[in-house]
Design a protein around this motif. Structure first.
Motif, PDB file in Angstrom:
ATOM      1  N   ARG A   8     -24.311   4.887  24.732  1.00  0.00           N
ATOM      2  CA  ARG A   8     -25.694   5.122  24.293  1.00  0.00           C
ATOM      3  C   ARG A   8     -26.116   6.572  24.557  1.00  0.00           C
ATOM      4  N   THR A   9     -25.789   7.083  25.726  1.00  0.00           N
ATOM      5  CA  THR A   9     -26.125   8.471  26.059  1.00  0.00           C
ATOM      6  C   THR A   9     -25.435   9.436  25.102  1.00  0.00           C
ATOM      7  N   PHE A  10     -24.161   9.191  24.814  1.00  0.00           N
ATOM      8  CA  PHE A  10     -23.433  10.038  23.864  1.00  0.00           C
ATOM      9  C   PHE A  10     -24.128  10.041  22.501  1.00  0.00           C
ATOM     10  N   MET A  11     -24.528   8.873  22.031  1.00  0.00           N
ATOM     11  CA  MET A  11     -25.190   8.779  20.717  1.00  0.00           C
ATOM     12  C   MET A  11     -26.493   9.571  20.717  1.00  0.00           C
ATOM     13  N   ARG A  12     -27.276   9.397  21.740  1.00  0.00           N
ATOM     14  CA  ARG A  12     -28.573  10.097  21.807  1.00  0.00           C
ATOM     15  C   ARG A  12     -28.400  11.608  21.914  1.00  0.00           C
ATOM     16  N   ASN A  14     -25.740  13.457  20.868  1.00  0.00           N
ATOM     17  CA  ASN A  14     -24.911  14.093  19.848  1.00  0.00           C
ATOM     18  C   ASN A  14     -25.299  13.787  18.408  1.00  0.00           C
ATOM     19  N   PHE A  15     -26.184  12.806  18.202  1.00  0.00           N
ATOM     20  CA  PHE A  15     -26.601  12.442  16.855  1.00  0.00           C
ATOM     21  C   PHE A  15     -28.110  12.327  16.811  1.00  0.00           C
ATOM     22  N   TYR A  16     -28.652  12.550  15.620  1.00  0.00           N
ATOM     23  CA  TYR A  16     -30.096  12.439  15.461  1.00  0.00           C
ATOM     24  C   TYR A  16     -30.493  10.965  15.452  1.00  0.00           C
ATOM     25  N   VAL A  17     -31.280  10.586  16.434  1.00  0.00           N
ATOM     26  CA  VAL A  17     -31.809   9.232  16.522  1.00  0.00           C
ATOM     27  C   VAL A  17     -33.323   9.374  16.492  1.00  0.00           C
ATOM     28  N   ALA A  18     -33.927   9.010  15.337  1.00  0.00           N
ATOM     29  CA  ALA A  18     -35.365   9.207  15.141  1.00  0.00           C
ATOM     30  C   ALA A  18     -36.179   8.531  16.227  1.00  0.00           C
ATOM     31  N   SER A  19     -35.808   7.312  16.573  1.00  0.00           N
ATOM     32  CA  SER A  19     -36.519   6.571  17.614  1.00  0.00           C
ATOM     33  C   SER A  19     -35.491   5.990  18.579  1.00  0.00           C
ATOM     34  N   PRO A  20     -35.280   6.642  19.704  1.00  0.00           N
ATOM     35  CA  PRO A  20     -34.282   6.150  20.664  1.00  0.00           C
ATOM     36  C   PRO A  20     -34.471   4.690  21.043  1.00  0.00           C
ATOM     37  N   ASP A  21     -35.717   4.200  21.059  1.00  0.00           N
ATOM     38  CA  ASP A  21     -35.968   2.799  21.385  1.00  0.00           C
ATOM     39  C   ASP A  21     -35.433   1.866  20.307  1.00  0.00           C
ATOM     40  N   LEU A  23     -32.620   2.269  18.816  1.00  0.00           N
ATOM     41  CA  LEU A  23     -31.160   2.239  18.905  1.00  0.00           C
ATOM     42  C   LEU A  23     -30.758   1.083  19.817  1.00  0.00           C
ATOM     43  N   THR A  24     -30.690  -0.098  19.232  1.00  0.00           N
ATOM     44  CA  THR A  24     -30.332  -1.283  19.996  1.00  0.00           C
ATOM     45  C   THR A  24     -28.808  -1.423  20.035  1.00  0.00           C
ATOM     46  N   ASP A  25     -28.348  -2.355  20.813  1.00  0.00           N
ATOM     47  CA  ASP A  25     -26.908  -2.548  20.969  1.00  0.00           C
ATOM     48  C   ASP A  25     -26.220  -2.983  19.684  1.00  0.00           C
ATOM     49  N   ASP A  26     -26.990  -3.608  18.762  1.00  0.00           N
ATOM     50  CA  ASP A  26     -26.383  -4.072  17.523  1.00  0.00           C
ATOM     51  C   ASP A  26     -26.879  -3.334  16.283  1.00  0.00           C
ATOM     52  N   THR A  27     -27.532  -2.190  16.477  1.00  0.00           N
ATOM     53  CA  THR A  27     -27.954  -1.353  15.355  1.00  0.00           C
ATOM     54  C   THR A  27     -26.723  -0.783  14.660  1.00  0.00           C
ATOM     55  N   SER A  28     -26.665  -0.912  13.324  1.00  0.00           N
ATOM     56  CA  SER A  28     -25.558  -0.329  12.571  1.00  0.00           C
ATOM     57  C   SER A  28     -25.731   1.186  12.530  1.00  0.00           C
ATOM     58  N   LEU A  29     -24.803   1.878  13.148  1.00  0.00           N
ATOM     59  CA  LEU A  29     -24.876   3.337  13.209  1.00  0.00           C
ATOM     60  C   LEU A  29     -24.699   3.956  11.831  1.00  0.00           C
ATOM     61  N   LEU A  30     -23.881   3.331  10.994  1.00  0.00           N
ATOM     62  CA  LEU A  30     -23.646   3.827   9.642  1.00  0.00           C
ATOM     63  C   LEU A  30     -24.822   3.517   8.720  1.00  0.00           C
ATOM     64  N   GLU A  31     -25.279   2.276   8.705  1.00  0.00           N
ATOM     65  CA  GLU A  31     -26.379   1.886   7.822  1.00  0.00           C
ATOM     66  C   GLU A  31     -27.666   2.622   8.147  1.00  0.00           C
ATOM     67  N   GLN A  32     -27.891   2.925   9.412  1.00  0.00           N
ATOM     68  CA  GLN A  32     -29.107   3.636   9.820  1.00  0.00           C
ATOM     69  C   GLN A  32     -28.974   5.145   9.649  1.00  0.00           C
ATOM     70  N   GLY A  33     -27.800   5.610   9.229  1.00  0.00           N
ATOM     71  CA  GLY A  33     -27.600   7.034   9.016  1.00  0.00           C
ATOM     72  C   GLY A  33     -27.481   7.839  10.290  1.00  0.00           C
ATOM     73  N   ASP A  69     -22.476  -2.201  20.725  1.00  0.00           N
ATOM     74  CA  ASP A  69     -21.742  -3.390  21.196  1.00  0.00           C
ATOM     75  C   ASP A  69     -20.298  -3.392  20.702  1.00  0.00           C
ATOM     76  N   GLY A  70     -20.097  -3.011  19.441  1.00  0.00           N
ATOM     77  CA  GLY A  70     -18.746  -2.974  18.882  1.00  0.00           C
ATOM     78  C   GLY A  70     -17.864  -1.962  19.597  1.00  0.00           C
ATOM     79  N   ILE A  71     -18.417  -0.794  19.890  1.00  0.00           N
ATOM     80  CA  ILE A  71     -17.665   0.246  20.586  1.00  0.00           C
ATOM     81  C   ILE A  71     -17.313  -0.215  22.000  1.00  0.00           C
ATOM     82  N   VAL A  72     -18.284  -0.807  22.687  1.00  0.00           N
ATOM     83  CA  VAL A  72     -18.057  -1.286  24.058  1.00  0.00           C
ATOM     84  C   VAL A  72     -16.973  -2.358  24.068  1.00  0.00           C
ATOM     85  N   ALA A  73     -17.036  -3.297  23.137  1.00  0.00           N
ATOM     86  CA  ALA A  73     -16.030  -4.365  23.061  1.00  0.00           C
ATOM     87  C   ALA A  73     -14.656  -3.795  22.733  1.00  0.00           C
TER      88      ALA A  73
END
Length: 82
Positions: A8-12, A14-21, A23-33, A69-73
């Motif tokens: 989660r820290t890496f995503m926040r 290194n990538f633009y996350v409009a609303s960090p809140d 970014l849930t564990d099952d948010t599609s990183l690709l679909e959300q851009g 979640d997918g990355i962690v698993a």
């Protein structure tokens, strides 16, 4: 810091996350851009360097890399020898 928090820290950081809140564990990183095809390569490099595992080309699929979640698993399977 556990695996999920590291991802989660890496995503926040290194990538633009409009609303960090949002970014849930099952948010599609690709679909959300949040991550694009080039970003997937950055995620793979992060996984390999942070968790000392080798990501094979055949493993670069959405099931493994599209959500926190997918990355962690995926990391857990690889660390367990899977």
């Amino acid at each position: 810091m556990d695996t999920k928090e590291r991802v989660r820290t890496f995503m926040r950081e290194n990538f633009y996350v409009a609303s960090p809140d949002a970014l849930t564990d099952d948010t599609s990183l690709l679909e959300q851009g949040i991550v694009d095809s080039t970003g997937i390569l950055e995620v793979v490099a992060f996984i390999e360097s942070t968790f000392d595992i080798q990501v094979e080309d055949a493993e670069m699929v959405p099931e493994n890399l599209d959500t926190i979640d997918g990355i962690v698993a995926y990391v857990a399977r690889k660390q367990d020898g899977g």
